[in-house]
Design a protein around this motif. Structure first.
Motif, short mmCIF file in Angstrom:
data_model
loop_
_atom_site.label_atom_id
_atom_site.label_comp_id
_atom_site.label_asym_id
_atom_site.label_seq_id
_atom_site.Cartn_x
_atom_site.Cartn_y
_atom_site.Cartn_z
N GLN A 91 43.98 38.36 39.65
CA GLN A 91 42.80 37.98 40.05
C GLN A 91 42.64 36.82 41.08
O GLN A 91 42.08 36.55 41.89
CB GLN A 91 42.01 37.63 38.73
CG GLN A 91 41.55 38.75 38.07
CD GLN A 91 40.98 38.69 36.57
OE1 GLN A 91 41.51 37.61 35.78
NE2 GLN A 91 40.07 39.26 36.22
N GLU A 92 43.51 35.98 40.55
CA GLU A 92 43.97 34.50 41.73
C GLU A 92 44.20 35.01 42.87
O GLU A 92 43.79 34.17 44.02
CB GLU A 92 44.83 33.55 40.85
CG GLU A 92 44.21 33.02 39.74
CD GLU A 92 43.22 31.90 39.73
OE1 GLU A 92 42.51 31.98 40.72
OE2 GLU A 92 43.16 30.92 38.98
N LYS B 25 39.86 33.79 31.23
CA LYS B 25 39.13 33.08 32.08
C LYS B 25 39.00 33.35 33.49
O LYS B 25 38.71 32.76 34.50
CB LYS B 25 39.82 31.54 32.25
CG LYS B 25 39.65 31.00 30.89
CD LYS B 25 40.05 29.48 30.82
CE LYS B 25 39.70 28.77 29.46
NZ LYS B 25 40.95 27.92 28.80
N GLY B 26 39.32 34.84 33.46
CA GLY B 26 39.38 35.33 35.02
C GLY B 26 40.32 34.96 35.77
O GLY B 26 40.11 34.75 37.18
N ASP B 27 41.69 34.36 35.14
CA ASP B 27 42.46 33.74 35.84
C ASP B 27 43.95 34.46 35.87
O ASP B 27 45.08 33.93 36.19
CB ASP B 27 42.67 32.23 35.41
CG ASP B 27 43.09 31.96 34.14
OD1 ASP B 27 42.96 33.32 33.56
OD2 ASP B 27 43.03 30.94 33.92
N TRP C 46 43.77 37.96 44.44
CA TRP C 46 42.69 38.57 44.93
C TRP C 46 41.69 37.62 45.72
O TRP C 46 41.09 37.87 46.73
CB TRP C 46 42.06 39.41 44.02
CG TRP C 46 41.95 40.79 44.29
CD1 TRP C 46 40.87 41.59 44.60
CD2 TRP C 46 43.01 41.73 44.19
NE1 TRP C 46 41.46 42.91 44.77
CE2 TRP C 46 42.59 43.08 44.47
CE3 TRP C 46 44.58 41.48 43.82
CZ2 TRP C 46 43.53 44.29 44.39
CZ3 TRP C 46 45.15 42.74 43.51
CH2 TRP C 46 44.89 43.93 43.94
N ARG C 47 41.44 36.43 44.83
CA ARG C 47 40.62 35.51 45.49
C ARG C 47 41.30 34.78 46.87
O ARG C 47 40.90 34.49 47.77
CB ARG C 47 40.39 34.30 44.47
CG ARG C 47 39.63 34.75 43.34
CD ARG C 47 39.29 33.44 42.31
NE ARG C 47 38.42 33.71 41.09
CZ ARG C 47 38.89 33.99 40.09
NH1 ARG C 47 40.02 34.33 39.82
NH2 ARG C 47 37.99 34.59 39.03
N GLU C 48 42.75 34.51 46.54
CA GLU C 48 43.36 33.73 47.72
C GLU C 48 43.18 34.39 48.74
O GLU C 48 42.87 34.17 49.85
CB GLU C 48 44.79 33.42 47.09
CG GLU C 48 45.61 32.76 48.33
CD GLU C 48 47.37 32.80 48.01
OE1 GLU C 48 47.32 32.76 46.67
OE2 GLU C 48 48.11 32.81 48.94
N HIS C 49 43.58 35.95 48.88
CA HIS C 49 43.50 36.93 50.08
C HIS C 49 42.17 37.25 50.26
O HIS C 49 41.96 37.83 51.38
CB HIS C 49 44.38 37.94 49.82
CG HIS C 49 45.90 37.75 49.73
ND1 HIS C 49 46.64 37.68 50.90
CD2 HIS C 49 46.65 37.30 48.81
CE1 HIS C 49 47.85 37.20 50.53
NE2 HIS C 49 47.94 37.05 49.21
N ASP C 50 41.28 36.92 49.75
CA ASP C 50 39.64 37.30 49.91
C ASP C 50 39.68 39.02 50.15
O ASP C 50 39.37 39.39 50.99
CB ASP C 50 39.18 36.71 51.07
CG ASP C 50 37.69 36.98 51.34
OD1 ASP C 50 36.98 36.79 50.38
OD2 ASP C 50 37.26 37.08 52.67
N VAL C 51 40.36 39.54 49.23
CA VAL C 51 40.61 41.34 49.47
C VAL C 51 39.29 41.88 49.60
O VAL C 51 39.25 42.73 50.38
CB VAL C 51 41.51 41.79 48.24
CG1 VAL C 51 41.56 43.09 48.38
CG2 VAL C 51 42.66 40.84 47.94
N ILE D 52 42.85 46.12 40.53
CA ILE D 52 43.49 45.12 39.74
C ILE D 52 44.12 45.63 38.67
O ILE D 52 45.12 45.41 38.24
CB ILE D 52 42.27 44.06 39.55
CG1 ILE D 52 42.07 43.35 40.90
CG2 ILE D 52 42.95 42.93 38.83
CD1 ILE D 52 40.91 42.37 40.88
#
Ligand code: FES
Ligand code: FES
Lengths: 152, 707
Positions: free
Chosen positions: A87-88, A81-83, A90-95, A106
């Motif tokens: 990956q999460e 699920k892309g999670d 990467w989203r949190e840090h807006d890499v 990744i």
């Protein structure tokens, strides 16, 4: 040309290509899995990183004839699920900046964490040394790996 | 709040457009887990203006007009529209607008200008739509619009409420207002808040986004063989081995290039490698040694037309107690975007369809039209997300190649550069050299003389920039060396090296005069402020502001054991930046451990993206100052891939601290301005640590320092 049977992200595929074709191009051109990127073609940048039996490999430099029975994982199949924790993170840090190198980053980091779930900062740096980011988002890449490792 | 005249053109948008109803879902909220974040995309949209459309459920699609190269405008430009429209960011979907110069202004990614030049029109697009929604609600309720307010997608007044979604169909048919109100910056709810990259989800899951990912049925892949040396011409070629490669469909010559067409990228690469060309090498084939020698001579040649000449520099130097003279030298640099150049073209009798990564779609459209002798209206360009630009994708050479090849073979085609093609067929940052001289009299700098020389540089200097206006005697000259090597803009053109040279020189002069480097700069600024000499090409107070902020945040005057600091400040692309580098010695060699940056770019639209830009610029600046170099032998680039070209890697990166000056001024650019000061800051810090100066890039070649 020759027929090769491949297991990619849990699915079986059959392709008819020259034996010297790097798995990178089989993924991108034959299987339409374009998440794996082309950067250099000579194992110097890491943009094309995939997993062969769970270990990071530079797909630009692995001819299909050498893949054998190994199961192939690409960014598309890293998690259902892309999670994946990375990956999460990467989203949190807006890499990402341009984003082009990030799938390879990744995948390389996922291989590191699967073998060494709590790496030191130095171990992160040496494991990620082969992955170039031309936008130099390195600080956030390191922070995101740290976050994913600390949460595991 | 300000009232502005609208200039948003409604065009033909008085219609309801139905999109496909294929049950598409989209993850749009990256903060949530993916399962929660899906919401059906509505199938019916009401176009309010070219920038946005609203669905009955209140979702808003905002078109991002400018090309996205990693500078994050695809997030920050729609944020500006959403702010004035006054909707919740969670209700926004962003789409990349196609090239449409009637509807959108300046669809260019370059010069750090997207936000600065888009600011007013983006705000107006949002505010106009908001007013139309209010006017539609007022009409429905039979009240005067002035009594209604709107916030976060809801219009209220008169004891009633209606959502944007509910009134969108009517709003699409009300007249465009002649005047609209813009928000007071203190009322901003989206601008100034941290918003994640709108493509984040696609990037981390590997969805198709980039030019290289674009494909259509029947498309052929093309890898092109280009002349190996600048100045070489194609005499003849033997393609018999190429045609033996499985998957190769065709080989065509165009100009001095040979295109191999194949059913896969790998077959095209193999086909290209199997070509046996014969080159005519009788033309001018330039080497780096020739550039170096010629530019050094130019530095000693007085120019007939100085760029600026204040006072009497000759006399100042004649009367000096001491003259300091230093020369700084820069190599060529390739851009090395992570995604190599590529472009898709499908040229048919009806139309010319182009898809790919391009910083200048409008210019490219007109060049392709001219090349193929077609009307511009027949040419369409869709912009994909770009795997980096740095200036390389300003030059549409790859798009023109794709168009030309497609028109020759009557098939959709994608041109793909290998890394070797990308590095050797570049539009490089050209080499340059600068000679700085300062005259010292009675412990003061009395005269300043800069001569620049660069390859294909109309002006190698920035004559009205600092320290212009702060010296009575000030002479700036520039020379050009014309070359057949293709050169072009590279992130912060000219200043990416000039700033290093200038800020290194200023550091040396300050130390020579026994002055603190920050105070020395501030004193020069004081002069430019109180009693300027001639034109001042910068805002002195803003410049002083960042210098003071960087000094404060780095505790500049405080000494820390084993930590050596270097200062640098530069103004470019309308933005003021000062940087302090902290260097420590590790195993006998200097290591940059931290950079402290202070930036004045006006209002910061998206602090999260802004920090990415600043960190990226600073580390890019350090990386290329430390390691970057491309040389030529008889026209042949000597580095072809990353095994022969060093880019900065993860373990070589310092921490970067980012401080923005609080400001209510309109925003300026951020893609470039943090890069120029970086090289000077680290060079000055390494000098503090080791006593060694750098006069050439890349620094890594300095054996005394790096062993
Ligand atoms: S493309 Fe495989 S390592 Fe660069
Ligand atoms: S984000 Fe652009 S190359 Fe890494």
């Amino acid at each position: 040309m020759a027929i090769f049977n491949l297991k990619v992200n849990g699915e079986n595929h059959q392709v008819d290509v020259d034996p010297d074709t790097p798995i990178l191009w089989v993924l991108r051109d034959n299987l339409d899995l374009v998440g794996t990127k082309f950067g250099c073609g000579i194992a110097q940048c890491g943009a094309c990183t995939i997993h062969l039996d769970g270990t990071a490999a530079r797909s630009c430099s692995v001819p299909i004839s050498q893949v054998g029975e190994a199961s192939v994982t690409t960014i598309e199949g890293l998690s259902e699920k892309g999670d994946h924790p990375l990956q999460e993170a990467w989203r949190e840090h807006d890499v990402p900046q341009c984003g082009y190198c990030q799938a390879g980053q990744i995948m390389n980091a996922a291989s590191l964490l699967s073998k060494n779930p709590s790496p030191s900062d130095q171990e992160i740096e040496s494991a990620m040394y082969g992955n170039l980011c031309r936008c130099t988002s390195y600080l956030k890449i390191k922070a995101a790996i740290r976050t994913a490792a600390d949460q595991a | 709040m300000s009232i502005v005249k609208t200039t948003v053109d409604r065009r033909s948008f008085l219609k309801v457009s139905a999109l496909s109803t294929g049950g598409i879902v989209l993850g749009f909220n990256w903060a949530c887990t993916p399962q929660e974040a899906v919401r059906a995309i509505p199938s019916e949209w009401f176009d309010v203006n070219a920038f946005l459309k609203i669905a009955a459920n209140g979702m808003v699609t905002i078109m991002s007009p400018n090309p996205e190269i990693g500078q994050n405008v695809k997030t920050s430009m729609p944020m500006i529209i959403a702010e004035e429209l006054d909707v919740k960011w969670e209700d926004v979907i962003v789409e990349q607008a196609p090239l449409d110069t009637d509807a959108f202004k300046r669809q260019v990614a370059g010069g750090s200008q997207s936000i600065r030049q888009g600011w007013s029109s983006l705000r107006m697009a949002g505010a106009t739509a908001k007013q139309m929604l209010i006017n539609a609600a007022a009409k429905q309720w039979g009240v005067d619009p002035s009594g209604l307010t709107a916030s976060e997608g809801v219009i209220s007044g008169n004891g009633k409420k209606i959502t944007y979604g509910e009134i969108a169909a009517e709003a699409a048919n009300v007249p465009v207002p002649e005047e609209v109100k813009l928000k007071d910056p203190k009322d901003f709810k989206i601008i100034g808040t941290e918003r994640r990259n709108v493509d984040l989800n696609k990037i981390v899951t590997g969805q198709p986004l980039f030019g290289l990912d674009h494909k259509v049925d029947g498309m052929l892949y093309s890898v092109v063989l280009r002349p190996p040396a600048f100045g070489a011409k194609l005499k003849s070629f033997d393609d018999s081995d190429t045609r033996q490669v499985n998957g190769v469909q065709d080989v065509v010559q165009f100009g001095d290039k040979i295109a191999v067409l194949a059913t896969s990228t790998w077959a095209a690469i193999k086909g290209q490698r199997a070509l046996k060309p014969e080159w005519d090498l009788s033309g001018q084939l330039e080497s780096t040694s020739y550039h170096d020698e010629t530019m050094r001579n130019l530095l000693d040649t007085p120019s007939e037309e100085p760029k600026r000449n204040d006072g009497n520099v000759k006399r100042a130097f004649a009367e000096a107690d001491k003259v300091i003279e230093r020369t700084y030298e820069a190599p060529f640099l390739p851009h090395n975007t992570m995604e190599p150049m590529n472009f898709f073209a499908n040229v048919t009798a009806e139309k010319v369809e182009l898809v790919g990564p391009i910083q200048t779609p409008e210019w490219t459209r007109s060049r392709v039209a001219k090349l193929l002798e077609r009307e511009e209206s027949e040419v369409s360009i869709d912009m994909t997300r770009m795997g980096g630009g740095f200036g390389r994708r300003l030059y549409g050479d790859f798009a023109l190649e794709a168009a030309e090849i497609s028109s020759m073979i009557n098939s959709p085609v994608k041109v793909v550069f290998t890394r070797e093609d990308d590095m050797t067929a570049g539009t490089y940052r050209p080499g340059s050299k600068y000679k700085f001289r300062a005259s010292i009299k009675d412990g003061q700098m009395t005269g300043y003389h800069l001569v620049g020389a660069g390859v294909n540089m109309r002006n190698a200097t920035r004559e009205n920039n600092f320290p212009a206006a702060s010296l009575d005697n000030y002479l700036i000259e520039s020379h050009n060396l014309q070359s057949n090597i293709t050169t072009g803009a590279w992130r912060a053109p000219i200043t990416n090296f000039l700033a290093f040279a200038e800020q290194s020189f200023i550091d040396e002069v300050a130390i020579e005069l026994g002055q603190d480097q920050v105070q020395f700069r501030l004193d020069l600024f004081e002069r430019a402020l109180s009693n300027p000499v001639g034109e001042v090409g910068y805002d002195v107070e803003k410049f002083m502001g960042v210098v003071k902020l960087a000094a404060e945040k780095s505790n500049w005057t405080e000494k820390k054991d084993g930590v050596y600091k270097g200062f640098s400040a530069y103004y470019s692309h309308n933005t003021y930046v000062a940087e302090v580098a902290e260097v420590v010695m590790s195993g006998g060699t200097p290591k940059v451990q931290k950079m402290i940056t202070a930036i004045d770019c006006g209002i910061v639209v998206n602090p999260m993206g802004a920090i990415n830009q600043v960190q990226g610029g600073v580390i890019d600046g350090i990386g290329h100052a430390m390691y970057g170099e491309l040389t030529f032998e008889a026209g042949v680039p000597q580095s072809k891939n990353f095994d022969q070209y060093r880019l900065i890697r993860t373990s070589e990166v310092p921490d970067v601290e980012v401080h923005f000056v609080e400001s209510n001024n309109d925003p300026t650019g951020l893609g470039e301005p943090s890069l120029p000061p970086a090289g000077g800051a680290i060079a000055n810090a390494i000098h503090a640590a080791t006593g060694q100066r750098f006069y050439q890039q890349p620094f890594i070649k300095e054996k005394v320092v790096f062993g």
